[in-house]
Every structure is written in structure tokens, then in C-alpha cells.
Design a protein around this motif. Sequence first.
Motif, short mmCIF file in Angstrom:
data_model
loop_
_atom_site.label_atom_id
_atom_site.label_comp_id
_atom_site.label_asym_id
_atom_site.label_seq_id
_atom_site.Cartn_x
_atom_site.Cartn_y
_atom_site.Cartn_z
N THR B 244 -14.30 -1.07 -13.64
CA THR B 244 -15.20 -2.29 -15.00
C THR B 244 -14.05 -2.74 -15.80
OG1 THR B 244 -14.46 -0.17 -16.47
CG2 THR B 244 -16.86 -0.02 -14.89
N GLY B 247 -8.84 -0.44 -18.65
CA GLY B 247 -8.23 -0.92 -18.77
C GLY B 247 -7.07 0.42 -19.26
N PRO B 284 -7.13 -4.54 -12.42
CA PRO B 284 -5.58 -4.26 -11.69
C PRO B 284 -5.66 -4.09 -10.64
CG PRO B 284 -6.88 -2.95 -13.21
CD PRO B 284 -7.84 -3.14 -13.00
N PRO B 308 -14.85 5.38 -13.16
CA PRO B 308 -15.82 5.21 -12.38
C PRO B 308 -15.04 5.43 -11.10
CG PRO B 308 -14.73 3.02 -13.23
CD PRO B 308 -13.76 4.51 -13.84
N ILE B 311 -9.60 3.74 -8.17
CA ILE B 311 -8.30 3.33 -7.24
C ILE B 311 -8.33 4.03 -6.18
CG2 ILE B 311 -5.89 4.01 -7.74
CD1 ILE B 311 -6.78 3.12 -10.44
#
Lengths: 295, 665
Positions: B244, B247, B284, B308, B311
Motif C-alpha cells: 500500500t 512506508g 519499495p 498487508p 514482503i
Amino acid sequence: MPTKNSLDYAYYPGCSLHASAGEYDLSTRKLFKALGIGLTEVPDWFCCGATPAHNVDELLSLSLCAKNLELAEQVEGDLAVACAACFSRLKFTQHTLEENSTKRKQVETAIDAPVKLDGKVKHLLEILARDLGLERLAASVKKPLSGLKVACYYGCLLTRPPDVPNLDCIEAPTIMEDVLGAVGAETVAWSHRMECCGANFTLSRPGVVIQLTNAILESAKAAGADCVMVGCPLCHGNLDIRQKEIEGVYKTTYNMPVFYLTQLVGLAAGLSADQLGLDALIVNPLPLLKEKHLL
Amino acid sequence: MSRIGVFICHCGENISRTVDVERVAAQVGKLPGVAFSTDYKYMCSDPGQNLLKKAIQEQKLSHIVVAACSPRMHERTFRKAVEAAGLNPFLCEMANIREHCSWVHEDKEEATAKAIEIVGMMVERVKKNRVLPTITVPVTKRSLVIGGGIAGIQAALDIADCGHEVILVEREPSIGGHMAQLSETFPTLDCSQCIMTPKMVDVANHPKITLYTWSEVELVEGYIGNFQVTIRRKARSVDEDKCTGCGVCMEKCPIKKIPNKFDCNLGMRPAIYVPFPQAVPNTPVIDRANCTKFKTGKCGLCQKVCGPGAIDYEQEDTLVVEPVGAIVVATGFDLYTIDEKPKGSAIKGYGEFGHGKIPDVIDGMTFERLASASGPTGGKILRPSDGKEPKQIVFIQCIGSRAREKGISYCSKVCCMYTAKHTMLYHHKVHDGQAYVFFMDARTPGKNYDEFWRRSIEEEEAVYIRGMVSRLYQKGDKIVVMGSDIAVGVQVEIEADMVVLATAVQPQKGADSLAQKLGISYDKYNFYSEAHAKLRPVECATAGIYLAGACQGPKDIPDAVSQASAAAAKVMTLFAKDKLEREPIVARVKEGGCVGCFACKKVCAYGAVEEKEIRDRQGNLIKVVAYVNPGVCGGCGTCQATCPSKSVELDGYTDEQIVAMIEAL
Ligand SMILES: Cc1cc2nc3c(=O)[nH]c(=O)nc-3n(C[C@H](O)[C@H](O)[C@H](O)COP(=O)(O)OP(=O)(O)OC[C@H]3O[C@@H](n4cnc5c(N)ncnc54)[C@H](O)[C@@H]3O)c2cc1C
Ligand code: SF4
Ligand code: SF4
């Protein structure tokens, strides 16, 4: 059958080495002998015209060099040159005559012989760094120059102008540092290693020379150097012979010995102060060398 | 029996000055097969073309030779005219009596004799020309744009706004290119981010644009209208669909001190990062070389904190294949890094300027980051070494550019203007500071450009010194700049607090290997070559591939954007038709003679040669022969020269035609 030594050279000392720079000649011969590099002096060589001829008469300058190049053909091997000014003039002549057929014809008339340009002209630095090679040079070291901090001074002629001497990168060369690194010395990073010392103004405009050389010595000192190394008798004259005078004008002391490259490399190769003509230097290097346990 | 028409052009005086055109027309008129021969001042003009058309109809001509300039210039023009008059266009040939004759000779007698021979050769050749049918190929109306700088963004938006799908591939984690790094932009000083980021967002939101960042083109197959492009999507380690952009991962990542390339290594970033806060997409990337999880298997903090669950350490590179009909290349530029002497390159380096050794000697892009409100210093001009404000600043132009001896002879075009801009930004931010500029000359040809440059001197008090700098060195905390002022004829030395070098604009690293994948040509500096310097400036010689922005040569933003829109217009022109006509200059295999050695397949640079099975009626395999796919064949003729059994020939350049030319001599 004995194999031919690939490290055999014709040797062009140039006038300075037979006069004010006798120690450069002496140390060159002794060092090359110690390293197993053959030098045969070009028979009947004469002045190349540096530094005044090319400013006065280009044809004369080219012809002087071309004749010397022709004489050098009699000796087998590439032509080894010690003086940066002779090196520059000989290379310039080769370059100019290669590019300009009109001048080539004029020179051929003047020297009454065909111009030969295929012979390689090499500064002593190239022979040590490339032909002998840094590895073999390092292997020949008997007394590493550890602890000696040297400012390598190239001056303006060794690498410039572009495409002529082709010795190394024109503005940021490393060949001197490479050679000294191989014999264990420490080289300093300094700002004035490529600046002009005023070379041929030494007699006509000493004021200019004193200003330029002072800046060079000041910069070497600021960088923490113990001494300066040169590959040119003209630079040497200005930095060494004039050093006292410079100190007087600028009310300072440098006491900075100025060595020829063959003297420092020779020291590492185990040659004695006598063999290297160290006593001929004006700024006495012996105290420094003793302090560093190199003598 | 052929009825050949020969038309000799004066090219104003370009040809007639050294070639007696009337005599050529008269002489050639006597050759067997020539039914009509004449000369005219400008054959390519409207009346010239009408003359040609009328003669074809009235004289019932069967073949045409136009003796004029190079076929590269006007072959198309005349073949079109011939077609309009009802002849097959490939029955028309050009004899080049300008570049090959009048321009290179002085003696009129000799030049005329040579022109007669040249035209005579083409007369014999054209007799052997065959009617060639135009080849049509279908067009896939989707396009690929490579590079997401301002040029690529503009091209993608223009094409997509026309309703065609666009695949935009960007190598970095975000689009934006160099313009995203700039502070304010000449000649108006508007903030780069403010005019750039809305366009970046438009790209992300456009229903017709598929954006692949952190991706590279791996393989390009096919030809105009029908390319198949394989794209490598490098593993991001973050699932783009789930992320999303909150950060949190970047905040929590314990590795914080990686120099950020986007900030010219002045600022730091974590191991999981977006290059700058306005990045598009705002997803990212994990820099695996610096991530503890990838180095030692420990950490994994970002995975724990990501709400969410985006990664994914297991992610691998994926390959996607996209069919497209046209390609726009917009890979931009890089600045010359003068501290490294590039290995094996003809470029010689600028060690004497201490870049990379003296910390306060920086390049222009680094200055942009210092001056940028969103940069590492928040827009304050501070020295990298000690964070002090420089009170004397020296700008040096043409570092690397226009220095033949050092390997680059071209002008980088943007540095005069951005240096003027830098002096202004500096003056706005450091009121008591003084800026000096060493320059060779100021090149400011652009709308409102010279006025802008003058302003930096007249209102912003920059001191311009005409001359170059020979050396820089550190002296205490100052940098001594040694240069010359050739206007006054003196040597100058300035003790500066900071030095900014306007280093040359070069193509992106790897530009040559991308060109090889695309089959497009590039110059000795790796800038991509346009098909014609003046008349086809946005097209590559390779059909279906177009150029935009600084990858073709140094360019500022207005130029890059104009070229991008022009390239988009070319793509739209291509997509305006459902089928594409292409020249039938393709190789054909004579299957009877082919021995199936496939020497041709090995040498074909276009991958046009396929293997074809010949079977008898019962379906038994007789032999395998070469087959040239006419849609793919580039018409280079390499196979023809290679084939040991002389079984493949290029239509329009058959051995028969060439031999006829030689025999005419
Ligand atoms: C210091 C400096 C200041 C400037 N100031 C101004 C100014 O004030 N005003 C002005 O008009 N111009 C200015 N310019 C010029 C301006 O930066 C350029 O005109 C502009 O950035 C060119 O855009 P571009 O899209 O062609 O290239 P770039 O901005 O370089 O973008 C190219 C993009 O392609 C990507 N890419 C590269 N290779 C590949 C690949 N193989 N695959 C996928 N993607 C790839 C890159 O990552 C990049 O995102 C300045 C330039 C400099 C150096
Ligand atoms: S990866 Fe997860 S934590 Fe990082 S920005 Fe995306 S959603 Fe946020
Ligand atoms: S080179 Fe000639 S013989 Fe060999 S496969 Fe190709 S066309 Fe056939």
C-alpha cells in the motif's frame, strides 16, 4: 645457443648528462647494468636542439633529431632516452614527420638521408615500468625504500601534449608512482607534480623560474614529502641547484633533496652512494638517507 | 522490348555545374532500349515529377532511370511518382550523378564522361528489374516505450491518450529519470518536481499504460508491426499488488546508511527503499546486496512489520513477453564520471580536477540535489565535506565536452544553461557569496535562453571568466583553481570553497548492448542514430523503432518533450492503418538449388531465415531448405553473398542485375 637479450637498448644520453647532470648518466649506467639491461651509446650522437632550437628554426630542430634518430639505427634495440626534453623533441620529430610529408621531404634533404620513423623512442621510465616490468623490478630490490616519502615530479614534457609522447595519461599519470611503489617507497599525492618548472628560462628569466619552482617545492613540502624525484636534468637544475636561492627569496627553508629516478631506484637495487653520484647533488641527501636507514 | 525513359536532373546547379547534362541526355538517348531521354532543372519538384508521369503515359515507357542525387535522398519520391503513373515502382532506378560524380569532380569533361557511364550502367540494370509486389504485414497496435524519464513519459502518455496500449519499461525502481532529480529548471526556474510529478502520476493511473519498473528489456524479436519483446522483471522482493506504500518497512529497516544514488550519494537510504518520496510506483525495492536478510539470513524485520504482508524474500525474476507493433527508445543520458578513467574507452579522464578525491569538487547533478528543496540538505547549499556554506564557488563548464584530445568532441548542450541557472540558485540562497564561471563560450540558442544567461551576469552577479582551468588542488580547506582568463590574457587563481564541474552528457551505460538487442545503430559515443539527421530525426533506420530524448544526443527538457511527442506521432501514424506495406526488397531462396547448409541462417542479422521441409505427395521428406520470412528480412543481402550454391537472391539486387551493370562499363 645464447638467446638475444630483449632488454638491449641504444642509449641517447643528451648533452646535459655529459655536463651538469653527470650523476644522472652515471646512475643510469650503473642501475641498468645491475638490472641486466644493456645500453649501447649511440655513436657520434650530438645535441637534439632542446630547448632553444624549435623556438628558432623548426627545420633545424627536426633535422637535428632526425639525424640522431638515423644514427641510432646503427645500434640494435629501441632508443633509451634519459632527459625529458630530449625525449620530447625526439618524439615530436617522429610525430611531425609522420603526419607531414612536406616537412619530411625537407628534413630528408637537410640530413641527406631517408627519415626512418619505425624505431621506438623510450624514456627510462617506460623501460623500467613496462619493458622490464614492475614485477621484475620489485624482484631486483635489495634495499626497499620503505619510509621514504617521495614527491614524484613529472614536469610538463613527459606526458604532454596528447598523442605525442604517449607515455601515460596526459594529465593524471602514475608511471613514476608505479615505479617507486615497486621499490618500496611511499609516494605522496600532491598538487604541483605536473606544473612547469620554467625549464629553459633558467638563465634568461630566473625570476619566473624562482616563482614557479617555489610553488613546486612548497606544494611538495605541504604534502609531507621528504624529497622530490625527477626524470629530467632541466627540472633537476631548477629544483636542486636553485633551491638555496629560492629559499633566500622566499625566506623559507625546504632542504628538500631532489633525486633522479635512477638514483632512487639504484639505491633500492643496492648500489652505493658513489655509484649513484649522490655527492653531486647540491641539496645534500645524505642526512635524509641516513635518517631513513637507507645508507 | 523495353522502352526505357531516362531523366537527367540539374539539381539546380549542383549537377549541371560540373556535368554537361544535355550531353548526357543526348548520349544516353542513343543506348539500345532507351525510348526517351531528357533533362530538367529540378526533377524532384512538382513540375519535374509531372514531366516524368506525363512521359510514362505519352511515350508508353516500361522502365525508368532518374539520374540525380543519391537514392537515399529521393528513391522513394520517384518510385511513388512512377507508381502514380501506373508502373510498378520497382521498375524505376536512380543513377547517382551528384554524390558519386558532380560533387567529387572538378573537370567538366571527365565528370560528364563518368556521368554517361553511371547512367548507362543503370539503364542496363533496369532492363533486368522485375515487377515486385508490395508486401503487406499486419500491425499490432500496442507499443513499447523503453525508459521512463521525461521523454519516455511524454511519449507513453501521448500514445495512450490516443487510445493505444503502451508498455513502459523502466530500469530503476521509479520512473522520473534525471528530471526528477533537478531542483528548478531553466529558462523559467519552475520547480522540476512540481511540473514532473503530475505526469508521473498520470502514467501510473492511465488505463492504457502498463508500467514495468525495476525491469529491463531482455530480448527483441520480430519486425515493424510485429515485435515480440521479452522483459525481465527483476525481483523486487515486495509484492506490488499487496503493497500500500505506507512506508513502515523503510522506517523500521535497521540498515539506514546506504548512499542514495538518487541524491548523488549525499543522502542515505535504508536497504528497503524507494529512491525518493514522490516515486511512482510508491512500492519499495529491497536492495539485496545490502539487506541483512539476504546477506546472513537474519533480520526479516520488514516482513514482520508489513501490514498487508507484501514482503516476499523468495520472489524471483520473471520474464514477460509482450507483443507490440512499435518501440520508442527513451533511455536518456548519464553524466561523465571523471574520477574513474573508463577502462578500454577512448575517453581519457580528468584526474587533474580531483573529482572523487576532493570532496567539495562535485558535478552539476550533485549541485541540483543540494539546491533541491526535497534534497538531502533541504535546499541549502552546503559543502559535502564539513556542511559549511561555501562563500566562493567556482563553476567550470565543458568538462569532458568539446575536448577532442580527451575523447569527446561534441557539445553537451545543456551545461551553459544549467550553469547559469546554478549561479542564480546560488545567489538566491547564499546572499553574501560569489560565483565564478570558467567557460569557453556561452551557447544559449533557445527561446528566452540568452536573456536567461545574461540575467545571471547582470542581475545575479556571477563573474564569468573566459578560459579553461588547468588544475585544482586542495589547500587547507580551500580548493585552489588555476585557470586562465584569455580575455585579459592573464593566469588566474581562485581560492574556492566549492567547485562544480559541468561534466559531459553521455548515453546511459549499456546503451550499446540495448541497441544490439533492438538492432538499431549508434554512433561512436553510443548515442542512438536517427535515420536522417534532418528529415527523419525521430526514426531509427530500423523500421518501427523511434527515438526520444537524450539517448539520441544531449538535449534539454523542451527538446526531449518535443521529440517524444514527435515519436508518439510517428507511432500513431503507423497505427493508423491495419496493415502495413513494406518494400519488397527481400531475399528469396531458390529451393531447387539449396543444399540446406544454412550458412545463410547463421549470418542473417535479422533472424529471417527459417528451415522448411520439402515433401513429396506421399508426405515423405525430400529435403530441408532455407526459407526467408519476407516480413522479417531486412534486405541486407548478406545471405546472398554467403550462399555457396548461389541459391538465395535479394529481389531488386540480383546477380543478374549487378552483372549487367558491370558489363555496361
Ligand atoms: C545538472 C543538470 C541540470 C539540468 N537542468 C535542466 C534544466 O534546468 N532545464 C532543462 O530543460 N533541462 C535540464 N537538464 C537536462 C534534462 O535533465 C534532460 O533534458 C532530461 O532529463 C532528458 O530526459 P530523458 O527522458 O531523455 O532522459 P533521462 O532523464 O536520463 O531518463 C531516461 C530514463 O531511462 C531509464 N533507462 C535507461 N536505460 C534503460 C534501459 N536500458 N531500460 C530501461 N530503462 C532505462 C533511466 O533509468 C531513466 O529513468 C539538466 C541536465 C543536467 C545534467
Ligand atoms: S512493503 Fe509493506 S510496509 Fe513496505 S511500503 Fe509496502 S505495504 Fe508498507
Ligand atoms: S546458404 Fe544457400 S544453400 Fe545454404 S541453406 Fe541458405 S540458401 Fe540454402
